[in-house]
Design a protein around this motif. Structure first.
Motif, PDB file in Angstrom:
ATOM      1  N   MET A 110       4.933 -32.194  19.777  1.00  0.00           N
ATOM      2  CA  MET A 110       4.002 -32.399  20.909  1.00  0.00           C
ATOM      3  C   MET A 110       2.614 -32.956  20.403  1.00  0.00           C
ATOM      4  SD  MET A 110       2.050 -29.245  22.816  1.00  0.00           S
ATOM      5  CE  MET A 110       3.453 -28.573  23.495  1.00  0.00           C
ATOM      6  N   LEU A 111       2.156 -33.757  21.372  1.00  0.00           N
ATOM      7  CA  LEU A 111       0.917 -34.739  21.335  1.00  0.00           C
ATOM      8  C   LEU A 111       0.052 -33.972  22.268  1.00  0.00           C
ATOM      9  CD1 LEU A 111       0.162 -38.442  20.790  1.00  0.00           C
ATOM     10  CD2 LEU A 111      -0.988 -37.124  22.729  1.00  0.00           C
ATOM     11  N   VAL A 112      -1.073 -33.652  21.964  1.00  0.00           N
ATOM     12  CA  VAL A 112      -2.277 -32.947  22.577  1.00  0.00           C
ATOM     13  C   VAL A 112      -3.274 -34.109  22.545  1.00  0.00           C
ATOM     14  CG1 VAL A 112      -4.019 -31.187  23.008  1.00  0.00           C
ATOM     15  CG2 VAL A 112      -1.659 -30.744  21.886  1.00  0.00           C
ATOM     16  N   TRP A 113      -3.510 -34.832  23.742  1.00  0.00           N
ATOM     17  CA  TRP A 113      -4.613 -35.796  23.797  1.00  0.00           C
ATOM     18  C   TRP A 113      -5.788 -35.123  24.725  1.00  0.00           C
ATOM     19  CZ3 TRP A 113      -3.352 -41.443  23.606  1.00  0.00           C
ATOM     20  CH2 TRP A 113      -4.439 -42.309  23.663  1.00  0.00           C
ATOM     21  N   ILE A 114      -6.883 -35.552  23.882  1.00  0.00           N
ATOM     22  CA  ILE A 114      -8.136 -34.783  24.178  1.00  0.00           C
ATOM     23  C   ILE A 114      -9.080 -35.829  24.708  1.00  0.00           C
ATOM     24  CG2 ILE A 114     -10.093 -33.242  23.466  1.00  0.00           C
ATOM     25  CD1 ILE A 114      -7.731 -31.928  23.470  1.00  0.00           C
ATOM     26  N   ASN A 115      -9.030 -36.101  26.060  1.00  0.00           N
ATOM     27  CA  ASN A 115      -9.948 -37.101  26.801  1.00  0.00           C
ATOM     28  C   ASN A 115     -11.304 -36.553  27.250  1.00  0.00           C
ATOM     29  OD1 ASN A 115     -10.468 -39.594  27.988  1.00  0.00           O
ATOM     30  ND2 ASN A 115      -8.618 -39.601  28.986  1.00  0.00           N
ATOM     31  N   GLY A 116     -12.162 -37.428  27.565  1.00  0.00           N
ATOM     32  CA  GLY A 116     -13.403 -37.162  27.932  1.00  0.00           C
ATOM     33  C   GLY A 116     -14.523 -38.087  27.865  1.00  0.00           C
ATOM     34  N   PRO A 117     -15.594 -37.954  28.268  1.00  0.00           N
ATOM     35  CA  PRO A 117     -16.733 -38.982  28.047  1.00  0.00           C
ATOM     36  C   PRO A 117     -17.241 -39.092  26.618  1.00  0.00           C
ATOM     37  CG  PRO A 117     -17.641 -36.882  29.222  1.00  0.00           C
ATOM     38  CD  PRO A 117     -16.078 -36.770  29.321  1.00  0.00           C
ATOM     39  N   PHE A 118     -17.651 -40.070  26.248  1.00  0.00           N
ATOM     40  CA  PHE A 118     -18.412 -40.189  24.828  1.00  0.00           C
ATOM     41  C   PHE A 118     -19.537 -39.048  24.839  1.00  0.00           C
ATOM     42  CE2 PHE A 118     -16.974 -44.310  26.211  1.00  0.00           C
ATOM     43  CZ  PHE A 118     -15.999 -44.507  25.020  1.00  0.00           C
ATOM     44  N   GLY A 119     -19.114 -38.186  23.686  1.00  0.00           N
ATOM     45  CA  GLY A 119     -20.296 -36.999  23.560  1.00  0.00           C
ATOM     46  C   GLY A 119     -19.887 -35.858  24.378  1.00  0.00           C
ATOM     47  N   GLY A 120     -18.625 -35.794  24.856  1.00  0.00           N
ATOM     48  CA  GLY A 120     -18.133 -34.491  25.675  1.00  0.00           C
ATOM     49  C   GLY A 120     -17.509 -33.479  25.120  1.00  0.00           C
ATOM     50  N   GLY A 121     -17.213 -33.561  23.526  1.00  0.00           N
ATOM     51  CA  GLY A 121     -16.657 -32.789  22.727  1.00  0.00           C
ATOM     52  C   GLY A 121     -15.285 -32.879  22.373  1.00  0.00           C
ATOM     53  N   LYS A 122     -14.791 -34.092  22.389  1.00  0.00           N
ATOM     54  CA  LYS A 122     -13.497 -34.161  22.116  1.00  0.00           C
ATOM     55  C   LYS A 122     -13.179 -34.083  20.534  1.00  0.00           C
ATOM     56  CE  LYS A 122     -13.772 -38.395  23.201  1.00  0.00           C
ATOM     57  NZ  LYS A 122     -15.063 -38.672  23.231  1.00  0.00           N
ATOM     58  N   THR A 123     -13.965 -34.671  19.689  1.00  0.00           N
ATOM     59  CA  THR A 123     -13.886 -34.657  18.243  1.00  0.00           C
ATOM     60  C   THR A 123     -14.096 -33.012  17.736  1.00  0.00           C
ATOM     61  OG1 THR A 123     -14.582 -36.870  17.802  1.00  0.00           O
ATOM     62  CG2 THR A 123     -14.747 -35.273  15.861  1.00  0.00           C
ATOM     63  N   GLN A 124     -14.827 -32.469  18.363  1.00  0.00           N
ATOM     64  CA  GLN A 124     -15.133 -31.062  17.702  1.00  0.00           C
ATOM     65  C   GLN A 124     -13.955 -30.256  18.271  1.00  0.00           C
ATOM     66  OE1 GLN A 124     -17.527 -29.906  15.957  1.00  0.00           O
ATOM     67  NE2 GLN A 124     -19.150 -31.410  15.953  1.00  0.00           N
ATOM     68  N   THR A 125     -13.427 -30.523  19.500  1.00  0.00           N
ATOM     69  CA  THR A 125     -12.280 -29.667  20.103  1.00  0.00           C
ATOM     70  C   THR A 125     -11.140 -30.121  19.088  1.00  0.00           C
ATOM     71  OG1 THR A 125     -13.267 -29.545  22.381  1.00  0.00           O
ATOM     72  CG2 THR A 125     -10.848 -29.075  21.976  1.00  0.00           C
ATOM     73  N   ALA A 126     -10.981 -31.187  18.881  1.00  0.00           N
ATOM     74  CA  ALA A 126      -9.634 -31.686  17.817  1.00  0.00           C
ATOM     75  C   ALA A 126      -9.690 -31.167  16.743  1.00  0.00           C
ATOM     76  CB  ALA A 126      -9.674 -33.131  17.863  1.00  0.00           C
ATOM     77  N   HIS A 127     -10.945 -30.891  15.969  1.00  0.00           N
ATOM     78  CA  HIS A 127     -10.908 -30.270  14.716  1.00  0.00           C
ATOM     79  C   HIS A 127     -10.893 -28.823  14.705  1.00  0.00           C
ATOM     80  CE1 HIS A 127     -11.693 -33.659  12.028  1.00  0.00           C
ATOM     81  NE2 HIS A 127     -11.979 -34.320  13.003  1.00  0.00           N
ATOM     82  N   GLU A 128     -11.417 -28.287  15.936  1.00  0.00           N
ATOM     83  CA  GLU A 128     -11.054 -26.724  15.969  1.00  0.00           C
ATOM     84  C   GLU A 128      -9.641 -26.279  16.326  1.00  0.00           C
ATOM     85  OE1 GLU A 128     -12.287 -22.635  16.463  1.00  0.00           O
ATOM     86  OE2 GLU A 128     -13.143 -24.395  15.317  1.00  0.00           O
ATOM     87  N   LEU A 129      -8.850 -27.190  17.113  1.00  0.00           N
ATOM     88  CA  LEU A 129      -7.524 -27.095  16.934  1.00  0.00           C
ATOM     89  C   LEU A 129      -6.679 -27.141  15.793  1.00  0.00           C
ATOM     90  CD1 LEU A 129      -6.849 -29.135  20.422  1.00  0.00           C
ATOM     91  CD2 LEU A 129      -6.417 -26.589  20.233  1.00  0.00           C
ATOM     92  N   HIS A 130      -7.247 -28.317  14.937  1.00  0.00           N
ATOM     93  CA  HIS A 130      -6.464 -28.761  13.890  1.00  0.00           C
ATOM     94  C   HIS A 130      -6.683 -27.382  12.930  1.00  0.00           C
ATOM     95  CE1 HIS A 130      -5.252 -30.949  10.359  1.00  0.00           C
ATOM     96  NE2 HIS A 130      -6.075 -30.989   9.870  1.00  0.00           N
TER      97      HIS A 130
END
Length: 210
Positions: A1-21
């Motif tokens: 499965m691929l989980v693509w986290i989209n959103g505006p720059f500064g919207g929390g994508k990276t933090q959410t991705a690392h929390e999931l990981h």
């Protein structure tokens, strides 16, 4: 499965991705920005624009993610802003056509919320201490110029599932994404302090200077 986290720059994508990981055993993060900045470094400065406009970036992202999904036996997490429908089709759309299970989420927030996060990320706290809380977001100028179009386009149905993040924590956003995708996260055992330190470290590691 691929989980693509989209959103505006500064919207929390990276933090959410690392929390999931962090809480999803066997998962990996595949960040398409690395390919984009690599292409930038190959070009003369005068030719460096938005790397997403390069067909090589879109083709490369598709091929690398296709390989990861085919060979890796765990969730693949992708934090990446894509708001051009054509580019979305050439990446997310093609991966779905290839038969991959792609779950896409757009993290949304009020404009003032995203601007506050942009001021706070990276060295933002230091800048505010030195220059005041209303100091301009010079290093984040690209993100600010793209903010309105990102928020407008990502509200479209084609960019669902939409997740509003103004009044929830990063851990809660990750919980929502995982539950919607049918993934089971390990319990979040971070204290409030440890969570803040972890997010600060993640933000510092992702500061771009080029």
């Amino acid at each position: 499965m691929l989980v693509w986290i989209n959103g505006p720059f500064g919207g929390g994508k990276t933090q959410t991705a690392h929390e999931l990981h962090r809480r999803l055993p066997g998962s990996v993060i595949c960040d398409p920005e690395h390919a984009g900045f690599g292409l930038h470094r190959m070009l003369p400065p005068a030719l460096r624009g938005d790397f997403q406009d390069l067909p090589a970036w879109r083709q490369g992202v598709y091929e690398v993610l296709d390989l990861a999904l085919t060979r890796h036996h765990g969730p693949v997490i992708v934090p990446m802003t894509v708001v051009e429908p054509k580019y979305f089709d050439e990446t997310v759309g093609r991966l779905r056509e290839r038969g991959h299970d792609v779950r896409h989420f757009s993290l949304l927030a009020r404009r003032e919320t995203v601007l506050r996060r942009l001021r706070e990320r990276g060295f933002g706290h230091v800048v505010q201490l030195v220059a005041g809380k209303d100091a301009p977001l010079r290093r984040e100028s690209f993100a600010v110029t793209k903010l309105d179009v990102c928020l407008e386009r990502l509200r479209g149905a084609e960019f669902g599932e939409h997740v509003w993040t103004d009044d929830v924590t990063v851990a809660q956003v990750a919980d929502h994404v995982a539950a919607s995708a049918g993934l089971t996260l390990t319990p979040n055992t971070d204290s409030p302090l440890r969570g803040r330190l972890r997010r600060a470290w993640t933000g510092a590691r992702h500061i771009r200077f080029d």
